[in-house]
Design a protein around this motif. Structure first.
Motif, PDB file in Angstrom:
ATOM      1  N   LEU A  65       0.822  -1.213   0.000  1.00 27.53           N
ATOM      2  CA  LEU A  65       0.000   0.000   0.000  1.00 27.53           C
ATOM      3  C   LEU A  65       0.854   1.261   0.000  1.00 27.53           C
ATOM      4  CD1 LEU A  65      -2.839  -1.099   2.465  1.00 27.53           C
ATOM      5  CD2 LEU A  65      -2.976  -0.868  -0.034  1.00 27.53           C
ATOM      6  N   LYS A  66       1.930   1.233   0.755  1.00 28.09           N
ATOM      7  CA  LYS A  66       2.830   2.389   0.812  1.00 28.09           C
ATOM      8  C   LYS A  66       3.438   2.679  -0.558  1.00 28.09           C
ATOM      9  CE  LYS A  66       7.252   3.809   2.720  1.00 28.09           C
ATOM     10  NZ  LYS A  66       8.419   3.399   3.475  1.00 28.09           N
ATOM     11  N   TYR A  67       3.988   1.649  -1.190  1.00 24.70           N
ATOM     12  CA  TYR A  67       4.679   1.848  -2.462  1.00 24.70           C
ATOM     13  C   TYR A  67       3.708   2.143  -3.606  1.00 24.70           C
ATOM     14  CZ  TYR A  67       8.651   0.036   0.131  1.00 24.70           C
ATOM     15  OH  TYR A  67       9.634  -0.146   1.063  1.00 24.70           O
ATOM     16  N   THR A  68       2.544   1.528  -3.611  1.00 22.34           N
ATOM     17  CA  THR A  68       1.577   1.834  -4.661  1.00 22.34           C
ATOM     18  C   THR A  68       1.049   3.256  -4.508  1.00 22.34           C
ATOM     19  OG1 THR A  68      -0.201   0.781  -3.387  1.00 22.34           O
ATOM     20  CG2 THR A  68       0.852  -0.527  -5.132  1.00 22.34           C
ATOM     21  N   HIS A  69       0.889   3.710  -3.276  1.00 20.03           N
ATOM     22  CA  HIS A  69       0.460   5.088  -3.045  1.00 20.03           C
ATOM     23  C   HIS A  69       1.525   6.069  -3.543  1.00 20.03           C
ATOM     24  CE1 HIS A  69      -1.536   8.487  -1.207  1.00 20.03           C
ATOM     25  NE2 HIS A  69      -0.411   8.789  -0.581  1.00 20.03           N
ATOM     26  N   GLU A  70       2.772   5.773  -3.243  1.00 17.36           N
ATOM     27  CA  GLU A  70       3.859   6.636  -3.696  1.00 17.36           C
ATOM     28  C   GLU A  70       3.953   6.655  -5.223  1.00 17.36           C
ATOM     29  OE1 GLU A  70       8.636   7.239  -2.989  1.00 17.36           O
ATOM     30  OE2 GLU A  70       7.502   6.046  -1.532  1.00 17.36           O
ATOM     31  N   GLU A  72       1.450   6.139  -7.274  1.00 13.96           N
ATOM     32  CA  GLU A  72       0.287   6.900  -7.732  1.00 13.96           C
ATOM     33  C   GLU A  72       0.560   8.410  -7.674  1.00 13.96           C
ATOM     34  OE1 GLU A  72      -4.306   7.675  -6.317  1.00 13.96           O
ATOM     35  OE2 GLU A  72      -3.359   5.765  -5.828  1.00 13.96           O
ATOM     36  N   ILE A  73       1.174   8.860  -6.588  1.00 12.44           N
ATOM     37  CA  ILE A  73       1.526  10.275  -6.455  1.00 12.44           C
ATOM     38  C   ILE A  73       2.526  10.678  -7.545  1.00 12.44           C
ATOM     39  CG2 ILE A  73       2.744  11.947  -5.000  1.00 12.44           C
ATOM     40  CD1 ILE A  73       1.466  10.509  -2.581  1.00 12.44           C
TER      41      ILE A  73
END
Length: 81
Positions: A65-70, A72-73
Motif C-alpha cells: 500500500l505504501k509503495y503503490t500510493h507513492e 500513484e503520487i
C-alpha cells in the motif's frame, strides 16, 4: 530540481541583452532541469515497481500500500507537467 521557469523570465533574459547568450543559457537550464526531472522520475518508478513486486512476493500488505500510493503520487505529478 523543481524550478519554476516562466515565459516572462525568458523574455526578460532576452531583453536584458541583445545577444542570445543569456536566453540560451536560460533555455539550457530549463531543458537540463526537465531532463533531470524525467530521469529521476523514471528511476523512481522502476525502484517503486521493484519494491511493489517484492512486497507482493512477501505478502506484505503495508509495504504494498505504501509503495503503490507513492507510485500513484508520482504518476499524478508526472501528468501535471
Amino acid at each position: 530540481m523543481d524550478k519554476y521557469y516562466s515565459y516572462t523570465d525568458f523574455l526578460k533574459a532576452m531583453s536584458r541583452s541583445h545577444t542570445p547568450t543569456e536566453a540560451e543559457k536560460l533555455l539550457n537550464d530549463i531543458y537540463m532541469d526537465l531532463f533531470l526531472n524525467h530521469v529521476h522520475r523514471e528511476q523512481r518508478k522502476e525502484k517503486l515497481t521493484e519494491l511493489i513486486d517484492l512486497s507482493l512476493d512477501e505478502h506484505d500488505e503495508v509495504a504494498f500500500l505504501k509503495y503503490t500510493h507513492e507510485l500513484e503520487i508520482l504518476h499524478q505529478q508526472a501528468s501535471y507537467y
